[in-house]
Design an enzyme around this catalytic site. Structure first.
Site, PDB file in Angstrom:
ATOM      1  N   LYS A  22       0.657  -1.255   0.098  1.00  0.00           N
ATOM      2  CA  LYS A  22      -0.032  -0.002  -0.003  1.00  0.00           C
ATOM      3  C   LYS A  22       0.813   1.221  -0.107  1.00  0.00           C
ATOM      4  CE  LYS A  22      -1.858   1.526   3.869  1.00  0.00           C
ATOM      5  NZ  LYS A  22      -1.454   3.055   4.294  1.00  0.00           N
ATOM      6  N   ASN A  23       1.938   1.160   0.982  1.00  0.00           N
ATOM      7  CA  ASN A  23       2.670   2.565   1.044  1.00  0.00           C
ATOM      8  C   ASN A  23       3.718   2.725   0.126  1.00  0.00           C
ATOM      9  OD1 ASN A  23       1.133   2.836   3.120  1.00  0.00           O
ATOM     10  ND2 ASN A  23       2.549   2.486   4.865  1.00  0.00           N
ATOM     11  N   CYS A 116      -5.800  12.297  12.071  1.00  0.00           N
ATOM     12  CA  CYS A 116      -6.352  10.924  11.624  1.00  0.00           C
ATOM     13  C   CYS A 116      -6.542  10.174  12.948  1.00  0.00           C
ATOM     14  CB  CYS A 116      -5.792  10.153  10.723  1.00  0.00           C
ATOM     15  SG  CYS A 116      -4.328   9.653  11.188  1.00  0.00           S
ATOM     16  N   ARG A 121      -0.834  14.484  12.653  1.00  0.00           N
ATOM     17  CA  ARG A 121      -0.493  14.202  11.136  1.00  0.00           C
ATOM     18  C   ARG A 121      -0.283  15.642  10.420  1.00  0.00           C
ATOM     19  NH1 ARG A 121      -1.728   9.015   9.890  1.00  0.00           N
ATOM     20  NH2 ARG A 121      -0.103   9.170   8.108  1.00  0.00           N
ATOM     21  N   LEU A 125       6.298  19.934   7.227  1.00  0.00           N
ATOM     22  CA  LEU A 125       7.661  19.633   6.838  1.00  0.00           C
ATOM     23  C   LEU A 125       7.335  19.648   4.993  1.00  0.00           C
ATOM     24  CD1 LEU A 125       8.825  16.803   9.037  1.00  0.00           C
ATOM     25  CD2 LEU A 125       9.537  19.137   9.137  1.00  0.00           C
ATOM     26  N   ASP A 304       4.168   1.106  12.055  1.00  0.00           N
ATOM     27  CA  ASP A 304       3.190   0.187  11.716  1.00  0.00           C
ATOM     28  C   ASP A 304       3.041  -0.791  12.390  1.00  0.00           C
ATOM     29  OD1 ASP A 304       3.161   1.713   8.618  1.00  0.00           O
ATOM     30  OD2 ASP A 304       2.676   2.547  10.283  1.00  0.00           O
ATOM     31  N   ARG A 396      -8.871  -0.680   4.416  1.00  0.00           N
ATOM     32  CA  ARG A 396      -8.086   0.366   3.566  1.00  0.00           C
ATOM     33  C   ARG A 396      -6.853  -0.206   3.295  1.00  0.00           C
ATOM     34  NH1 ARG A 396      -8.150   6.226   6.431  1.00  0.00           N
ATOM     35  NH2 ARG A 396      -6.822   6.128   4.597  1.00  0.00           N
TER      36      ARG A 396
HETATM   37  C1  EPZ Z   1       3.854   7.347   6.067  1.00  0.00           C
HETATM   38  O1  EPZ Z   1       3.087   8.209   6.754  1.00  0.00           O
HETATM   39  C2  EPZ Z   1       2.944   5.730   6.171  1.00  0.00           C
HETATM   40  N1  EPZ Z   1       1.792   6.161   5.255  1.00  0.00           N
HETATM   41  C3  EPZ Z   1       2.377   5.516   7.462  1.00  0.00           C
HETATM   42  O2  EPZ Z   1       1.933   4.209   7.457  1.00  0.00           O
HETATM   43  C4  EPZ Z   1       3.837   5.289   8.531  1.00  0.00           C
HETATM   44  O3  EPZ Z   1       3.280   4.920   9.794  1.00  0.00           O
HETATM   45  C5  EPZ Z   1       4.664   6.590   8.567  1.00  0.00           C
HETATM   46  O4  EPZ Z   1       5.066   6.932   7.177  1.00  0.00           O
HETATM   47  C6  EPZ Z   1       5.845   6.376   9.287  1.00  0.00           C
HETATM   48  O5  EPZ Z   1       6.363   5.395   8.771  1.00  0.00           O
HETATM   49  C7  EPZ Z   1       2.237   5.910   3.770  1.00  0.00           C
HETATM   50  O6  EPZ Z   1       3.065   5.831   3.325  1.00  0.00           O
HETATM   51  C8  EPZ Z   1       0.841   6.440   3.094  1.00  0.00           C
HETATM   52  P1  EPZ Z   1       5.743  10.492   8.409  1.00  0.00           P
HETATM   53  P2  EPZ Z   1       3.727   9.673   6.722  1.00  0.00           P
HETATM   54  O7  EPZ Z   1       5.457  11.933   7.496  1.00  0.00           O
HETATM   55  O8  EPZ Z   1       4.457   9.662   5.518  1.00  0.00           O
HETATM   56  C9  EPZ Z   1       5.583  13.795  11.657  1.00  0.00           C
HETATM   57  C10 EPZ Z   1      -0.012   2.847   7.754  1.00  0.00           C
HETATM   58  O9  EPZ Z   1      -0.641   2.160   8.479  1.00  0.00           O
HETATM   59  N2  EPZ Z   1       5.314  14.775  10.811  1.00  0.00           N
HETATM   60  O10 EPZ Z   1       6.910   9.924   8.293  1.00  0.00           O
HETATM   61  O11 EPZ Z   1       2.364  10.515   7.088  1.00  0.00           O
HETATM   62  C11 EPZ Z   1       4.076  12.797  11.839  1.00  0.00           C
HETATM   63  O12 EPZ Z   1       3.259  13.496  12.842  1.00  0.00           O
HETATM   64  C12 EPZ Z   1       0.317   4.433   7.598  1.00  0.00           C
HETATM   65  O13 EPZ Z   1       0.188   2.478   6.503  1.00  0.00           O
HETATM   66  C13 EPZ Z   1       5.239  16.399  10.955  1.00  0.00           C
HETATM   67  O14 EPZ Z   1       5.186  16.520  12.192  1.00  0.00           O
HETATM   68  O15 EPZ Z   1       4.518   9.704   7.796  1.00  0.00           O
HETATM   69  C14 EPZ Z   1       4.639  11.695  12.430  1.00  0.00           C
HETATM   70  O16 EPZ Z   1       4.678  11.934  13.921  1.00  0.00           O
HETATM   71  C15 EPZ Z   1       0.165   4.756   8.887  1.00  0.00           C
HETATM   72  N3  EPZ Z   1       5.301  16.854   9.947  1.00  0.00           N
HETATM   73  C16 EPZ Z   1       6.126  11.713  12.183  1.00  0.00           C
HETATM   74  O17 EPZ Z   1       6.433  12.977  11.420  1.00  0.00           O
HETATM   75  C17 EPZ Z   1       5.077  16.737   8.662  1.00  0.00           C
HETATM   76  O18 EPZ Z   1       4.998  17.508   7.643  1.00  0.00           O
HETATM   77  C18 EPZ Z   1       6.376  10.439  11.019  1.00  0.00           C
HETATM   78  O19 EPZ Z   1       5.502  10.942   9.944  1.00  0.00           O
HETATM   79  C19 EPZ Z   1       4.892  15.183   8.197  1.00  0.00           C
HETATM   80  C20 EPZ Z   1       5.224  14.527   9.666  1.00  0.00           C
END
Ligand code: EPZ
Length: 415
Positions: A22-23, A116, A121, A125, A304, A396
């Site tokens: 998915k990711n 969410c 979220r 960044l 995850d 999902r």
């Molecule tokens: C990706 O989400 C994955 N989703 C998530 O999988 C996964 O948990 C996550 O990466 C971490 O590995 C997809 O790839 C579609 P991040 P993403 O930006 O990109 C903070 C699942 O279950 N952050 O690495 O949204 C954020 O709040 C899903 O398949 C900011 O602060 O994750 C979090 O605490 C859930 N500001 C941390 O960084 C930003 O602008 C990691 O988020 C962006 C993120």
């Protein structure tokens, strides 16, 4: 809303095939905008989130034809650059379209994706990446409009190795003038898959999988065919199902290199794991041993998998300490497990799990995608029958989940 009814206690065995990731699929589907032509994808999981991505592509003017796990996207007639608010709110990862729209059309409008089930979220960044690339960002009443005349390659240092922000930086830079260097980049395998896909389109990207990625802008990108990598979290989910039910199963079309931290933990807990070329066989003990987990950005233990391995620890021998370092609200599922007899105490980022002899069937509700999958595993090993509501969360991210569980002997029906 549909629900699962699961009668627990059966030892599982057999083999299943792991679906596409998915990711990895979501950013690759968004990247199909960049060639203004034809993209053929194979091994794409047929799940709610990929269907949402196709819906967004169609709203932007692209055409999408899907036959099981093969998808053909024609992005030559895209004529809209606004991500529909209703779809953005349903799936925050649609923010990944912004990088592609900016990369190709130098404009994109979208609404704040909002929080969410696992945290606020934010997208600060992502916005910092766009500003660094010289993109003008206007905000009003929850909508964000981004535009620029051209994108010039830049050095971008991420405050945190955000997966989505890294992917958006790559997508916005592929067709830029000059070179973009991303430092403190996320190192997840899904980013390597995105790089491989884009380079097949004619992009010039290197370094994905390390914390520094270089994107040399090119003028155009061509039609492409690509096979999406296997889903490492689905792989870990089924390994934990076997671990919790004293099972012995084989996972085909799996890539063990993507989940070594999970395999290490399951071996520490007493599972025997044999790795062939693209198959993983697990033989679980009668009783698991408690292990401790700290989630970290890749290559650390994946967030995850936190709820999934934590659920396995509810019936392990001993006490486990879980620390969730990535998301601030990823323990909602524990309340549901406690209804099934688990002994869990959550304080801030830490959950202390005291192993019990067994779990018991109960009426529970899925709280998010991975938390919901965890409840399915708990139900499969519990004594008695469990009803799980809100399974839309689970649909999902897991393709043919109930079918695969039945193939392994789990007594599950969908109501
Ligand atoms: C990706 O989400 C994955 N989703 C998530 O999988 C996964 O948990 C996550 O990466 C971490 O590995 C997809 O790839 C579609 P991040 P993403 O930006 O990109 C903070 C699942 O279950 N952050 O690495 O949204 C954020 O709040 C899903 O398949 C900011 O602060 O994750 C979090 O605490 C859930 N500001 C941390 O960084 C930003 O602008 C990691 O988020 C962006 C993120």
């Amino acid at each position: 809303m549909s629900e699962y009814i699961i009668k627990g206690g059966k030892k599982i065995s057999g083999e299943i095939c792991i679906s596409g990731s998915k990711n990895a699929a979501l950013p690759i589907i968004a990247a199909s905008i960049l060639n203004s032509g034809k993209t053929t994808l194979y091994n794409v999981p047929d799940i709610h989130d990929t269907q949402m991505m196709y819906e967004i592509l169609k709203r932007l003017g692209a055409s999408v034809t899907k036959k099981k796990n093969k998808v053909i996207i024609d992005s030559s007639r895209i004529n809209c650059y606004e991500i529909p608010e209703d779809l953005m709110r349903q799936m925050r990862s649609s923010v990944i379209f912004v990088g592609s729209l900016l990369g190709k059309y130098k404009k994109a409008t979208f609404s704040y994706p909002g929080g969410c089930d696992i945290g606020t979220r934010p997208i600060d960044l992502h916005l910092k990446v766009f500003e660094k690339l010289g993109i003008n960002i206007g905000k009003n009443y929850g909508n964000i409009s981004c535009s620029c005349d051209k994108i010039i390659g830049e050095k971008i240092d991420l405050d945190f190795p955000s997966v989505g922000a890294t992917e958006n930086a790559i997508l916005a830079s592929c067709l830029a003038e000059g070179t973009t260097i991303i430092t403190n980049a996320a190192r997840e395998p899904e980013i390597i898959d995105l790089q491989n896909f884009l380079n097949k389109m004619g992009a010039k990207i290197k370094g994905a999988g390390s914390n520094q990625i270089e994107i040399k802008g090119v003028k155009t990108l061509k039609d492409v065919g690509y096979n999406v990598m296997p889903d490492r979290i689905e792989t870990g989910t089924f390994l934990c199902l076997a671990a919790m039910t004293n099972g012995k199963i084989t996972l085909k079309n799996a890539n063990s290199n993507h989940i070594t931290p999970v395999i290490d933990k399951l071996e520490e807990a007493g599972c025997k794991i044999i790795i062939q070329k693209n198959e993983i066989e697990i033989d679980a003990p009668k009783k698991l041993k408690a292990v401790n987990i700290k989630t970290m950005p890749y290559p650390g233990f994946p967030t995850d998998m936190q709820s999934i391995v934590a659920t396995a620890m509810t019936i392990a021998k001993g006490t486990s300490i879980i620390v969730e370092n990535i998301f601030e609200n990823r323990y909602k599922y524990t309340q549901e497990l406690i209804r099934m007899g688990a002994k869990i105490n959550v304080e801030g980022k830490t959950a202390v799990i005291k192993g019990v002899r067994k779990l018991y069937g109960a009426n529970v509700k899925a709280t998010d995608l991975r938390g919901g999958a965890s409840l399915v595993l708990a139900a499969a090993c519990a004594k008695g029958t469990t009803k799980i509501e809100n399974i839309e969360y689970i649909l999902r991210g897991y393709e043919k989940f109930d079918y695969k569980l039945q193939q392994l002997g789990v007594n599950i029906i969908v109501k």
